[in-house]
Enzyme design. Structure first.
Site, PDB file in Angstrom:
ATOM      1  N   ASP A   1     -21.044 -94.277  -2.432  1.00 35.67           N
ATOM      2  CA  ASP A   1     -21.290 -93.763  -1.083  1.00 35.67           C
ATOM      3  C   ASP A   1     -22.783 -93.644  -0.793  1.00 35.67           C
ATOM      4  O   ASP A   1     -23.185 -92.885   0.107  1.00 35.67           O
ATOM      5  CB  ASP A   1     -20.621 -92.397  -0.914  1.00 35.67           C
TER       6      ASP A   1
ATOM      7  N   ASP B   1     -17.280 -88.127 -12.522  1.00 37.21           N
ATOM      8  CA  ASP B   1     -18.457 -88.081 -11.666  1.00 37.21           C
ATOM      9  C   ASP B   1     -19.577 -88.927 -12.272  1.00 37.21           C
ATOM     10  O   ASP B   1     -19.497 -89.366 -13.426  1.00 37.21           O
ATOM     11  CB  ASP B   1     -18.916 -86.637 -11.472  1.00 37.21           C
TER      12      ASP B   1
ATOM     13  N   ASP C   1     -22.470 -88.420 -13.512  1.00 37.56           N
ATOM     14  CA  ASP C   1     -23.255 -88.005 -14.671  1.00 37.56           C
ATOM     15  C   ASP C   1     -22.406 -87.796 -15.919  1.00 37.56           C
ATOM     16  O   ASP C   1     -22.906 -87.274 -16.919  1.00 37.56           O
ATOM     17  CB  ASP C   1     -24.018 -86.722 -14.353  1.00 37.56           C
TER      18      ASP C   1
ATOM     19  N   ASP D   1     -11.189 -80.697  -5.188  1.00 39.55           N
ATOM     20  CA  ASP D   1     -10.505 -80.626  -6.477  1.00 39.55           C
ATOM     21  C   ASP D   1      -9.585 -79.412  -6.555  1.00 39.55           C
ATOM     22  O   ASP D   1      -8.445 -79.506  -7.009  1.00 39.55           O
ATOM     23  CB  ASP D   1     -11.535 -80.610  -7.613  1.00 39.55           C
TER      24      ASP D   1
END
Length: 745
Positions: A300, A359, A361, A453
């Site tokens: 994104d 994610d 990281d 979430d």
């Protein structure tokens, strides 16, 4: 017969002795006691005295040198702190140009309240100091008066209830009319009467309510710790079904048999240039049949350079045989939830049974799917398997150490206990595997909150799906290293749940789950742990405690200020025993963070604009030592395959050319703009710089407020209150000046 002693070896001190032969030294008089000034005491010579004096002089000089060095080090550190504070104050306006809830109109209300509270406390401190210097707090001849006279209350205070009279200071005595001197003394007497009649009881009632909430929350935390202790004692943990059926063998005949269902891996990311390469590398090296795994890189990013780099990284791994695709939305709405929702709408998703989410990281180990997916086998009611987070930079600075304490308790205690006894907990948004059918039955990803979430987890729980938490499966990730990034992350994590609570409350009561599960979801999951905790923490320690210093008729018990919080902090730190030396800084820092959490809770509960803000947490791009091992495995695997296209720094040749072209265009545009602005000025190549440290006004206002209250506590001789307010005020000051996290020079 024993051999004769080796006199040669004894005299030579073992220098020429045989190898392995011990040396025995016999002393004729091992204990020789010489009486001082006795006959056996030899008179010290002048030479020995001079030698001892020189040695003593050198020792004193060495210690003096160390003392001077310590003072110089402290002075240099203090000067460096002052310089950093000066620079941050001068740069504060530039730093405030970044969008933030504090700088907007909706965030000014709390700052105005704190500033007004601070100004009022300073005025009251000045007033009380004058009264103390003039002796208005005590009778003029208090030392000579009997005790019963010192405890006597004026007539207009006799109507006070017993619980308020019990809190009145023993030295309080309202002066008679003939004792009042001047208008200032009269104003002080009126203030005493007003605060006793109208303020003290209100503060006492509010403090009692907050203490009750504090004790309820402490009991909840104690019960969670006992549950975790019982799990450890009995060795309770989820067990996967490792048996292999005939259907599994037929489905994976080409892979040697086994349970290898179709798994989709999604990697949402947005302008995370520092970590994309490491994360994609770890995910692509997961040990799973390649034809039964698809990696979706959901980019994104609005930075074209970042887009080109991520696309080139995907191309590199695609050339190496990994089933990986790159997706970029044109309509970037809904933040992370919108990104995941768009990816799940693809036609090929229906061919997959499970979806794993990481994610940008996160760095999963190669055996991640083999440790998580087998739990779904033979358990059709299981909707989610959540793994634990582990942190690659937990020892980077004080801020990351304190975050590690918090999150270790969250995973080790909260998630594990709720998973074992309730089969429900909040999805952490990453490092988890979902059954796609559970997502579809629960309505899929929704964009209505910033905690998508938790939203999907609550809706799946209301539909009867069960969750499993694996405490022994860990996935490496990063902690925010700067206080500014951590503050924004906590604001999103605490405003979203309150926003979700308002939206899903009707669905909770309409659901078909048991009454006990409904009560747990509403009373414990939302109200106690998401609303009550930040409310009482901020109100009790940042508002009521300073007020009791200026209204001593209302007081907080010492056990509320000191003993119980320390015990709770020790319980919090048990899952991370190496962090035990940080128990007091952790307690003070958690009280400091209550300002951000309370503000976020209010904005989410009343749906203020800041509750809809999503700010991507800044990453540093740190990797683990395991990366070297994975790189070696990757190199060995590459030797067994035909050489791919030439790569450079993890990008394909075509992608590198496109990136270089784009980078050159940006440099030319920057040079042209600089030349137009200042002709003849040489253009310097700029590097991507981190955001500078800034000051935080709310924390600074509370720091000065608590330090003012600490000064006022000296007038009432409240020692423990003074030290708590002093250390808490200094902590607020350090956080407000952004001295606790990453320091950008």
């Amino acid at each position: 017969m024993a051999p004769p002693p080796n006199t040669y070896s004894e005299s030579w001190w073992g220098g020429k002795e045989e190898r392995g032969t011990p040396v025995v030294v016999k002393m004729d008089n091992p204990y020789s006691l010489v009486e001082i000034d006795g006959p056996g005491m030899a008179a010290p010579s002048e030479k020995a005295r001079g030698k001892n004096a020189k040695q003593l002089t050198w020792v004193l000089l060495l210690r003096a040198h160390r003392a001077v060095g310590c003072v110089a080090w402290l002075a240099a550190g203090f000067w460096a702190v002052l310089g950093a504070v000066n620079r941050r104050v001068r740069r504060s306006r530039d730093a405030d140009a970044e969008p933030d809830a504090e700088a907007s109109g909706r965030g000014r209300a709390m700052l105005r309240f704190l500033r007004g509270f601070l100004l009022l406390s300073l005025a009251m401190l000045a007033f009380e100091t004058v009264a103390h210097l003039k002796g208005w707090h005590f009778p003029r001849s208090a030392a000579g008066l009997p005790e019963k006279y010192l405890r006597r209350l004026p007539e207009h205070l006799q109507h006070l209830p017993e619980h308020l009279r019990r809190h009145l200071p023993e030295h309080l005595r309202m002066p008679e009319k003939e004792e009042i001197e001047g208008w200032l003394h009269r104003a002080y007497v009126a203030w005493l009467a007003f605060r006793i009649d109208y303020i003290a009881w209100a503060i006492q009632k509010l403090s009692g309510f907050c203490i009750a909430l504090f004790m309820v929350q402490s009991v909840d935390r104690l019960v969670l710790c006992l549950g975790c202790f019982w799990i450890k004692l009995r060795g309770i943990k989820p067990v996967a079904d490792t048996s292999i059926s005939n259907d599994d063998i037929e489905a994976t005949a080409g892979d040697g048999g086994g349970y290898f269902p179709m798994v989709l891996i999604q990697m949402p990311m947005c302008n995370e240039k520092e970590v994309y390469e490491t994360s994609i590398s770890h995910v692509c090296q997961i040990d799973w049949p390649r034809e039964r795994m698809l990696v979706q890189v959901l980019d994104d990013s609005d930075d074209e350079t970042c887009q080109m780099l991520i696309k080139a990284e995907v191309t590199k791994w695609s050339q190496r045989g990994v089933n990986i695709i790159y997706r970029h939305r044109l309509n970037r709405t809904g933040y992370k939830a919108g990104n995941l929702k768009s990816a799940m709408s693809c036609d090929y998703v229906r061919d997959y049974e499970f979806v794993a989410i990481f994610d940008a990281d996160f760095q999963p180990n190669p055996d991640f799917l083999k440790l998580t997916v087998p739990h779904f086998k033979g358990n059709p009611e299981l909707g989610l398997v959540q793994a634990r987070w582990s942190f690659v930079n937990k020892d980077e600075n004080l801020l990351t150490r304190l975050q590690n304490i918090n999150l270790c308790f969250h995973f080790e205690v909260e998630q594990q206990v709720n998973g074992v006894y309730l089969s429900f907990f909040g999805f952490n948004g990453t490092a988890g595997v979902w059954r796609i059918k559970a997502l579809e039955d629960s309505g899929g990803w929704m964009e209505r909150t910033t905690v998508e979430d938790m939203d999907i987890a609550v809706r799946a729980h209301l539909n009867g799906w069960k969750f499993i938490f694996l405490n022994d499966v860990k996935v490496l990730c990063e902690l925010p290293e700067s206080y500014q990034a951590y503050r924004k992350q906590q604001h999103r994590w605490h405003s979203g749940p309150m926003q979700l609570f308002r939206l899903c409350l009707p669905a909770v009561f309409k659901s078909k789950i048991s009454t006990w599960k409904k009560a747990n979801l509403v009373m414990l999951f939302f109200l106690l742990r998401k609303l009550i905790l930040p409310f009482y923490s901020f109100t009790l320690f940042c508002v009521i405690l300073p007020l009791t210093m200026f209204v001593p008729e209302a007081e907080l018990p010492i056990w509320v200020i000191c003993y119980v919080p320390v015990i709770m902090s020790v319980l919090n730190i048990l899952p991370a025993p190496k962090s035990f030396p940080f128990v007091i800084p952790y307690l003070l820092f958690e009280n400091t963070m209550s300002v951000t959490k309370f503000n976020a809770m209010v904005s989410g509960l009343f749906q203020l604009g800041s509750s809809y803000e999503w700010v991507v947490t800044k990453k540093a791009g740190r990797t683990s030592s395991e990366s070297d091992i994975l790189a070696l495995a990757e190199a060995a695997d590459a030797d067994a395959r035909p050489p791919p296209a030439k790569l450079h720094r993890g990008v394909s040749e075509g992608g590198l050319k496109e990136w270089a072209k784009l980078h050159k265009e940006q440099e030319d545009a920057t040079a042209a703009a600089a030349a137009a602005a200042a002709p003849g000025t040489p253009v310097k190549k700029s590097k991507a710089a981190k955001a500078p440290n800034r000051i935080f006004k709310k924390e600074l206002a509370l720091a000065f407020l608590l330090l003012t209250a600490a000064t006022r506590s000296l007038l009432s001789a409240q020692g423990l209150h003074f030290y708590f307010l002093l250390f808490q005020g200094v902590t607020f000051l350090a956080v407000g000046l952004d001295l606790i996290g990453e320091q950008v020079s």
